[in-house]
Design a protein around this motif. Structure first.
Motif, PDB file in Angstrom:
ATOM      1  N   ILE B 137       0.767  -1.165  -0.050  1.00 26.80           N
ATOM      2  CA  ILE B 137      -0.103   0.165   0.117  1.00 26.80           C
ATOM      3  C   ILE B 137       0.929   1.220  -0.083  1.00 26.80           C
ATOM      4  O   ILE B 137       0.772   2.320  -0.818  1.00 26.80           O
ATOM      5  CB  ILE B 137      -1.186   0.077   1.173  1.00 26.80           C
ATOM      6  CG1 ILE B 137      -1.926  -1.277   1.230  1.00 26.80           C
ATOM      7  CG2 ILE B 137      -1.542   1.268   1.357  1.00 26.80           C
ATOM      8  CD1 ILE B 137      -2.582  -1.569   2.220  1.00 26.80           C
ATOM      9  N   VAL B 138       1.815   1.109   0.822  1.00 27.10           N
ATOM     10  CA  VAL B 138       2.765   2.335   1.060  1.00 27.10           C
ATOM     11  C   VAL B 138       3.424   2.626  -0.372  1.00 27.10           C
ATOM     12  O   VAL B 138       3.558   3.697  -0.765  1.00 27.10           O
ATOM     13  CB  VAL B 138       3.543   2.130   2.202  1.00 27.10           C
ATOM     14  CG1 VAL B 138       4.849   3.380   2.367  1.00 27.10           C
ATOM     15  CG2 VAL B 138       2.979   2.340   3.456  1.00 27.10           C
ATOM     16  N   VAL B 139       3.851   1.592  -0.897  1.00 26.58           N
ATOM     17  CA  VAL B 139       4.682   1.715  -2.239  1.00 26.58           C
ATOM     18  C   VAL B 139       3.589   2.309  -3.436  1.00 26.58           C
ATOM     19  O   VAL B 139       4.212   3.315  -4.058  1.00 26.58           O
ATOM     20  CB  VAL B 139       5.500   0.340  -2.679  1.00 26.58           C
ATOM     21  CG1 VAL B 139       5.691   0.215  -4.083  1.00 26.58           C
ATOM     22  CG2 VAL B 139       6.381  -0.026  -1.647  1.00 26.58           C
ATOM     23  N   ASN B 140       2.557   1.675  -3.265  1.00 28.30           N
ATOM     24  CA  ASN B 140       1.445   2.209  -4.342  1.00 28.30           C
ATOM     25  C   ASN B 140       1.191   3.872  -4.048  1.00 28.30           C
ATOM     26  O   ASN B 140       1.061   4.471  -5.193  1.00 28.30           O
ATOM     27  CB  ASN B 140       0.341   1.582  -4.019  1.00 28.30           C
ATOM     28  CG  ASN B 140      -0.229   0.700  -5.283  1.00 28.30           C
ATOM     29  OD1 ASN B 140       0.654   0.322  -6.209  1.00 28.30           O
ATOM     30  ND2 ASN B 140      -1.380   0.311  -5.280  1.00 28.30           N
ATOM     31  N   MET B 141       0.981   4.207  -2.887  1.00 30.40           N
ATOM     32  CA  MET B 141       0.674   5.498  -2.570  1.00 30.40           C
ATOM     33  C   MET B 141       1.807   6.324  -2.923  1.00 30.40           C
ATOM     34  O   MET B 141       1.567   7.445  -3.624  1.00 30.40           O
ATOM     35  CB  MET B 141       0.907   5.518  -1.101  1.00 30.40           C
ATOM     36  CG  MET B 141      -0.735   5.788  -0.370  1.00 30.40           C
ATOM     37  SD  MET B 141      -0.682   5.454   1.233  1.00 30.40           S
ATOM     38  CE  MET B 141       0.164   6.912   1.807  1.00 30.40           C
ATOM     39  N   ARG B 142       3.184   5.966  -2.750  1.00 31.04           N
ATOM     40  CA  ARG B 142       4.209   6.881  -3.449  1.00 31.04           C
ATOM     41  C   ARG B 142       4.339   6.991  -4.871  1.00 31.04           C
ATOM     42  O   ARG B 142       4.477   7.794  -5.099  1.00 31.04           O
ATOM     43  CB  ARG B 142       5.541   6.350  -2.779  1.00 31.04           C
ATOM     44  CG  ARG B 142       5.439   6.173  -1.100  1.00 31.04           C
ATOM     45  CD  ARG B 142       6.775   5.846  -0.426  1.00 31.04           C
ATOM     46  NE  ARG B 142       8.208   6.770  -0.778  1.00 31.04           N
ATOM     47  CZ  ARG B 142       9.197   6.848  -0.465  1.00 31.04           C
ATOM     48  NH1 ARG B 142       9.647   6.046   0.379  1.00 31.04           N
ATOM     49  NH2 ARG B 142      10.354   7.764  -0.933  1.00 31.04           N
ATOM     50  N   LYS B 143       4.219   5.816  -5.565  1.00 33.29           N
ATOM     51  CA  LYS B 143       4.188   5.966  -6.849  1.00 33.29           C
ATOM     52  C   LYS B 143       2.824   6.928  -7.350  1.00 33.29           C
ATOM     53  O   LYS B 143       3.153   7.499  -8.400  1.00 33.29           O
ATOM     54  CB  LYS B 143       3.685   4.481  -7.318  1.00 33.29           C
ATOM     55  CG  LYS B 143       4.776   3.290  -7.785  1.00 33.29           C
ATOM     56  CD  LYS B 143       4.192   2.306  -8.659  1.00 33.29           C
ATOM     57  CE  LYS B 143       4.896   1.077  -8.320  1.00 33.29           C
ATOM     58  NZ  LYS B 143       4.277  -0.262  -8.883  1.00 33.29           N
ATOM     59  N   TYR B 144       1.723   6.665  -6.580  1.00 31.81           N
ATOM     60  CA  TYR B 144       0.682   7.538  -7.080  1.00 31.81           C
ATOM     61  C   TYR B 144       1.023   8.890  -7.196  1.00 31.81           C
ATOM     62  O   TYR B 144       0.876  10.034  -7.982  1.00 31.81           O
ATOM     63  CB  TYR B 144      -0.540   7.109  -6.397  1.00 31.81           C
ATOM     64  CG  TYR B 144      -1.581   8.122  -6.614  1.00 31.81           C
ATOM     65  CD1 TYR B 144      -2.577   8.100  -7.417  1.00 31.81           C
ATOM     66  CD2 TYR B 144      -1.891   9.234  -5.372  1.00 31.81           C
ATOM     67  CE1 TYR B 144      -3.629   9.157  -7.682  1.00 31.81           C
ATOM     68  CE2 TYR B 144      -2.868  10.063  -5.723  1.00 31.81           C
ATOM     69  CZ  TYR B 144      -3.834   9.998  -6.674  1.00 31.81           C
ATOM     70  OH  TYR B 144      -4.667  11.115  -6.796  1.00 31.81           O
ATOM     71  N   ARG B 145       1.754   9.141  -5.805  1.00 30.55           N
ATOM     72  CA  ARG B 145       2.047  10.624  -5.618  1.00 30.55           C
ATOM     73  C   ARG B 145       2.973  11.252  -6.426  1.00 30.55           C
ATOM     74  O   ARG B 145       3.226  12.399  -6.996  1.00 30.55           O
ATOM     75  CB  ARG B 145       2.654  10.906  -4.149  1.00 30.55           C
ATOM     76  CG  ARG B 145       1.344  10.864  -3.205  1.00 30.55           C
ATOM     77  CD  ARG B 145       1.605  11.430  -1.732  1.00 30.55           C
ATOM     78  NE  ARG B 145       0.513  11.000  -0.986  1.00 30.55           N
ATOM     79  CZ  ARG B 145       0.421  11.012   0.318  1.00 30.55           C
ATOM     80  NH1 ARG B 145       1.556  10.898   0.883  1.00 30.55           N
ATOM     81  NH2 ARG B 145      -0.808  10.661   0.828  1.00 30.55           N
ATOM     82  N   LYS B 146       3.924  10.305  -6.889  1.00 33.58           N
ATOM     83  CA  LYS B 146       5.276  10.760  -7.825  1.00 33.58           C
ATOM     84  C   LYS B 146       4.405  10.893  -9.082  1.00 33.58           C
ATOM     85  O   LYS B 146       4.873  11.963  -9.806  1.00 33.58           O
ATOM     86  CB  LYS B 146       5.974   9.551  -7.706  1.00 33.58           C
ATOM     87  CG  LYS B 146       7.640   9.983  -8.133  1.00 33.58           C
ATOM     88  CD  LYS B 146       8.544   8.910  -8.105  1.00 33.58           C
ATOM     89  CE  LYS B 146       9.911   9.311  -8.663  1.00 33.58           C
ATOM     90  NZ  LYS B 146      10.681   8.195  -8.872  1.00 33.58           N
ATOM     91  N   LYS B 147       3.464  10.210  -9.592  1.00 34.65           N
ATOM     92  CA  LYS B 147       2.977  10.531 -10.741  1.00 34.65           C
ATOM     93  C   LYS B 147       2.367  11.640 -10.989  1.00 34.65           C
ATOM     94  O   LYS B 147       2.321  12.275 -11.742  1.00 34.65           O
ATOM     95  CB  LYS B 147       2.093   9.050 -11.178  1.00 34.65           C
ATOM     96  CG  LYS B 147       1.791   8.991 -12.363  1.00 34.65           C
ATOM     97  CD  LYS B 147       0.785   7.804 -12.912  1.00 34.65           C
ATOM     98  CE  LYS B 147      -0.044   8.122 -14.011  1.00 34.65           C
ATOM     99  NZ  LYS B 147      -1.064   7.663 -13.886  1.00 34.65           N
TER     100      LYS B 147
END
Lengths: 110, 237
Positions: B137-147
């Motif tokens: 979940i945390v990795v997904n969130m970071r990817k989303y924010r970066k994008k």
């Protein structure tokens, strides 16, 4: 009058009733309509109106749609069937409350 | 009557951002509100500058500015999101997946009650799975924010809730947490009671389902939900 705590509990009824009478409205329009109807005596605060509209939206009492007006997007609120039922309930509750207070204040026997 | 230009509207969007309204959905509503107020002031007094008119309008929001509106908007969105989880959970219970879930739970119970040290192994596996899901979940969130940052995309409160709310599955980790801390001696899975064996098996199965609903099924349908929640989504995209 706008500072009076008396109106706070009635805000939801005021907004629902207005949407029922006027149809779809946007936030600013609601504040202006209330001011006009009360001849400036009641001033709905933005900080109270928008949380209420968002709560009504989340609970399914109102639905929203948008229109592009001039250079901006305007969000309209409209009563749902569920919201129409809620309006009737809220008005009944408010009327019963006003009657009760009236009896108390006028000290008429209940 | 004097009207706001597109440049003024951009300034108003910046103004809301500077006052911590980070999501486009709420920004749009507040921008329209401020714009209406400014135009009304201009109708009365045309020589008033845009900046002065904006200051007057913003003061009407009180000493806390937009803060209360933001907080309550988030609370309303959470409520809406929880309803969606509830709807998916009900659909899950009424589908064939429920039969698979019951079978899966039964297998886990058989494992914890019949295999030597089964409860302890299940506890370890469940806990590892729980930690792995949090990492996912945390990795997904970071990817989303970066994008989001790279594309300079508009931020939507409900979209972020769908991406971030996977953290809600963290609640299901409470038994593991309690075991490690408070109940360390009360629930000893090296010598489990029947209750403990059943409990850990059922809880592990529930964690898997919750993870599936919140992190896989609901995000897959995010576009549909966003279009339903935000009529402005189609206009803005």
């Amino acid at each position: 009058m706008s500072q009076s705590p008396l109106y706070k509990g009635s805000l939801i009824t005021i907004v629902l009733q207005l949407l029922q009478k006027e149809g779809a409205m946007y936030g600013y329009e609601i504040t202006q309509k209330v001011q006009k109807l009360t001849k400036g005596k009641l001033d709905i605060k933005e900080g109270a109106l928008y949380p209420l509209l968002h709560k009504l939206e989340a609970s399914g009492h109102v639905t929203v749609f948008v229109k592009k007006v001039d250079n901006r997007v305007r969000k309209y609120y409209e009563l749902t069937a569920h919201g129409t039922q809620e309006t009737a309930t809220k008005i009944q509750e408010l009327q019963a409350y006003i009657q009760m207070i009236n009896r108390l204040v006028n000290l008429k026997p209940i | 009557m004097k009207k706001l230009t597109a440049a003024h509207i951009d300034v108003l969007y910046d103004f809301t951002r500077k006052h911590y309204v980070l999501h486009y959905d709420l920004q749009t509503e507040l921008v329209d509100h401020l714009a209406n107020g400014i135009e009304k002031q201009w109708a009365r007094k045309e020589e008033l500058t845009f900046e002065n008119a904006l200051t007057i309008e913003f003061k009407k929001f009180g000493v806390f500015g937009f803060t209360e509106i933001i907080d309550k908007r988030q609370a309303a969105m959470h409520k809406r999101y929880l309803k969606i989880i509830g709807k998916h959970a009900l659909q899950f219970m009424g589908s064939l997946k429920m039969a698979a879930f019951m079978l899966f739970t039964a297998v886990l119970i058989l494992f914890t009650t019949n295999v030597p040290s089964g409860t302890l192994v299940m506890y370890g596996l469940g806990f590892a799975g729980y930690v792995a899901s949090l990492v996912y979940i945390v990795v997904n969130m970071r990817k989303y924010r970066k994008k989001q940052e790279q594309e300079n995309s508009k931020r939507w409160m409900f979209e972020e809730l769908i991406v971030n709310y996977g953290m809600g599955t963290g609640v299901l980790g409470i038994p593991y947490y309690l075991h490690v801390t408070t109940f360390n001696h009360a629930m000893d899975f090296t010598a489990p009671s029947t209750f403990e064996s059943y409990f850990i098996a059922i809880w592990t199965a529930l964690t898997v389902v919750m993870f599936y609903l919140v992190c896989i099924e609901i995000p897959k349908m995010a576009g549909n939900y966003l279009a339903a929640v935000y009529p402005e989504y189609a206009v803005a995209k």
